[in-house]
Scaffold this motif. Structure first.
Motif, PDB file in Angstrom:
ATOM      1  N   GLN A 117       0.820  -1.212   0.000  1.00 46.26           N
ATOM      2  CA  GLN A 117       0.000   0.000   0.000  1.00 46.26           C
ATOM      3  C   GLN A 117       0.856   1.265   0.000  1.00 46.26           C
ATOM      4  N   GLY A 118       1.872   1.255  -0.843  1.00 46.13           N
ATOM      5  CA  GLY A 118       2.693   2.439  -1.019  1.00 46.13           C
ATOM      6  C   GLY A 118       3.744   2.664   0.044  1.00 46.13           C
ATOM      7  N   ARG A 119       3.918   1.720   0.976  1.00 43.75           N
ATOM      8  CA  ARG A 119       4.928   1.849   2.020  1.00 43.75           C
ATOM      9  C   ARG A 119       5.855   0.635   1.989  1.00 43.75           C
TER      10      ARG A 119
ATOM     11  N   LEU B 221      17.803   1.059   8.140  1.00 44.94           N
ATOM     12  CA  LEU B 221      16.660   1.282   7.268  1.00 44.94           C
ATOM     13  C   LEU B 221      17.056   1.138   5.798  1.00 44.94           C
ATOM     14  N   PRO B 222      16.079   0.942   4.914  1.00 47.97           N
ATOM     15  CA  PRO B 222      16.385   0.776   3.482  1.00 47.97           C
ATOM     16  C   PRO B 222      17.152   1.943   2.873  1.00 47.97           C
ATOM     17  N   ASN B 223      16.998   3.148   3.430  1.00 49.90           N
ATOM     18  CA  ASN B 223      17.720   4.301   2.878  1.00 49.90           C
ATOM     19  C   ASN B 223      19.145   4.416   3.413  1.00 49.90           C
ATOM     20  N   GLY B 224      19.572   3.412   4.218  1.00 50.13           N
ATOM     21  CA  GLY B 224      20.930   3.405   4.739  1.00 50.13           C
ATOM     22  C   GLY B 224      21.075   4.008   6.122  1.00 50.13           C
ATOM     23  N   MET B 225      20.068   4.708   6.600  1.00 52.68           N
ATOM     24  CA  MET B 225      20.132   5.314   7.924  1.00 52.68           C
ATOM     25  C   MET B 225      19.891   4.261   9.007  1.00 52.68           C
ATOM     26  N   LYS B 226      20.422   4.525  10.201  1.00 51.29           N
ATOM     27  CA  LYS B 226      20.262   3.604  11.317  1.00 51.29           C
ATOM     28  C   LYS B 226      19.253   4.161  12.311  1.00 51.29           C
TER      29      LYS B 226
ATOM     30  N   LEU C 291       4.461  -9.619  19.642  1.00 53.20           N
ATOM     31  CA  LEU C 291       4.139 -10.799  18.842  1.00 53.20           C
ATOM     32  C   LEU C 291       4.837 -10.725  17.489  1.00 53.20           C
ATOM     33  N   ILE C 292       5.059 -11.886  16.913  1.00 49.96           N
ATOM     34  CA  ILE C 292       5.594 -11.930  15.555  1.00 49.96           C
ATOM     35  C   ILE C 292       4.579 -11.286  14.606  1.00 49.96           C
ATOM     36  N   GLY C 293       5.042 -10.369  13.801  1.00 44.12           N
ATOM     37  CA  GLY C 293       4.153  -9.655  12.884  1.00 44.12           C
ATOM     38  C   GLY C 293       3.772  -8.268  13.362  1.00 44.12           C
ATOM     39  N   ASP C 294       4.067  -7.944  14.629  1.00 48.89           N
ATOM     40  CA  ASP C 294       3.811  -6.583  15.107  1.00 48.89           C
ATOM     41  C   ASP C 294       4.642  -5.591  14.295  1.00 48.89           C
ATOM     42  N   ARG C 295       4.084  -4.384  14.103  1.00 54.09           N
ATOM     43  CA  ARG C 295       4.760  -3.382  13.284  1.00 54.09           C
ATOM     44  C   ARG C 295       4.956  -2.078  14.048  1.00 54.09           C
ATOM     45  N   PHE C 296       6.043  -1.398  13.668  1.00 55.66           N
ATOM     46  CA  PHE C 296       6.360  -0.089  14.221  1.00 55.66           C
ATOM     47  C   PHE C 296       6.690   0.835  13.054  1.00 55.66           C
ATOM     48  N   ARG C 297       6.132   2.026  13.069  1.00 55.22           N
ATOM     49  CA  ARG C 297       6.321   2.961  11.959  1.00 55.22           C
ATOM     50  C   ARG C 297       7.478   3.908  12.256  1.00 55.22           C
ATOM     51  N   ILE C 298       8.427   3.939  11.332  1.00 55.41           N
ATOM     52  CA  ILE C 298       9.550   4.876  11.411  1.00 55.41           C
ATOM     53  C   ILE C 298       9.590   5.650  10.096  1.00 55.41           C
ATOM     54  N   LYS C 299       9.174   6.911  10.156  1.00 59.81           N
ATOM     55  CA  LYS C 299       9.095   7.762   8.966  1.00 59.81           C
ATOM     56  C   LYS C 299       8.246   7.069   7.901  1.00 59.81           C
ATOM     57  N   GLU C 300       8.828   6.823   6.710  1.00 63.42           N
ATOM     58  CA  GLU C 300       8.042   6.210   5.632  1.00 63.42           C
ATOM     59  C   GLU C 300       8.160   4.697   5.595  1.00 63.42           C
ATOM     60  N   TYR C 301       8.717   4.100   6.661  1.00 60.82           N
ATOM     61  CA  TYR C 301       8.924   2.651   6.701  1.00 60.82           C
ATOM     62  C   TYR C 301       8.105   2.011   7.821  1.00 60.82           C
TER      63      TYR C 301
END
Length: 216
Positions: free
Chosen positions: A139-141, A163-168, A178-188
């Motif tokens: 969905q665009g992320r 992160l994918p952009n190289g930043m840590k 739980l496995i599958g839990d998500r955390f949002r960091i900027k656009e990731y």
């Protein structure tokens, strides 16, 4: 000369006899008919257009961020004689603007498939950004899978993530995650996974047995 001439009748009667009409209409007037030697204006038929050619331009995150000129290859359908169609390999250089996003569209007018009786269609290119290893698009992320130890998953803690952009980034894992839990960091989106243990030491096995005995 016409036999007998026109006699003494008026002009309407004369033209009615010659052309079978209901009277004479002045060919130079604005109201009726067209002037001699001119044709009535008719709308030109709609121009037919070939099908649009479509494709994806794959870029890395850095390439999409910087922009520039990139080579794009596609196959163009060119109509020939007697209904034949030729597949023509094409290579063109396209300009990608800086900070392009996944799914952005580039439209090149008249560069698509041909039409036997009209003009070519357009070439429509979609930007497809490679999210990187261990990542995927949703969905665009970009969703990045991060594997952590079971003890951190249960007890909580902090983990370092590149992160994918190289930043840590340093992510705080809550207790009883739980496995599958998500955390949002900027656009990731960071998605938790379990770090696999190929082998266990005797000490680790003993501790796990104690945990099982304790009801965990």
């Amino acid at each position: 000369m016409f036999g007998g001439g026109f006699g003494g009748g008026n002009m309407n009667d004369i033209f009615s006899q010659m052309f079978g009409g209901g009277g004479f209409s002045n060919p130079f007037s604005r109201g009726g008919g067209q002037p001699f030697g001119q044709r009535s204006a008719s709308p030109s038929p709609n121009t037919q257009k070939g099908q649009d050619a479509t494709g994806f331009l794959e870029l890395s995150i850095d390439e999409a961020e910087a922009g520039g000129k990139f080579m794009f290859e596609f196959t163009k359908l060119v109509p020939g004689s007697h209904g034949s169609i030729t597949k023509k390999p094409m290579k063109i250089r396209v300009n990608v603007k800086p900070q392009s996003k996944h799914g952005d569209k580039l439209t090149l007018k008249g560069q698509g498939h041909g039409h036997p009786d009209g003009v070519p269609g357009d070439l429509i290119i979609r930007i497809k950004i490679d999210p990187g290893k261990g990542c995927r698009w949703e969905q665009g992320r970009i969703v990045q899978s991060v594997e952590i130890q079971y003890s951190t998953l249960i007890l909580g803690g902090k983990v370092n993530v590149q992160l994918p952009n190289g930043m840590k980034a340093r992510v705080t894992i809550p207790e009883n995650s739980l496995i599958g839990d998500r955390f949002r960091i900027k656009e990731y989106d960071i998605e938790l996974g379990l770090l696999p243990n190929e082998t266990l030491t005797d000490e680790q096995k003993t501790l796990l047995e104690k945990l099982r005995t304790a009801g965990l």
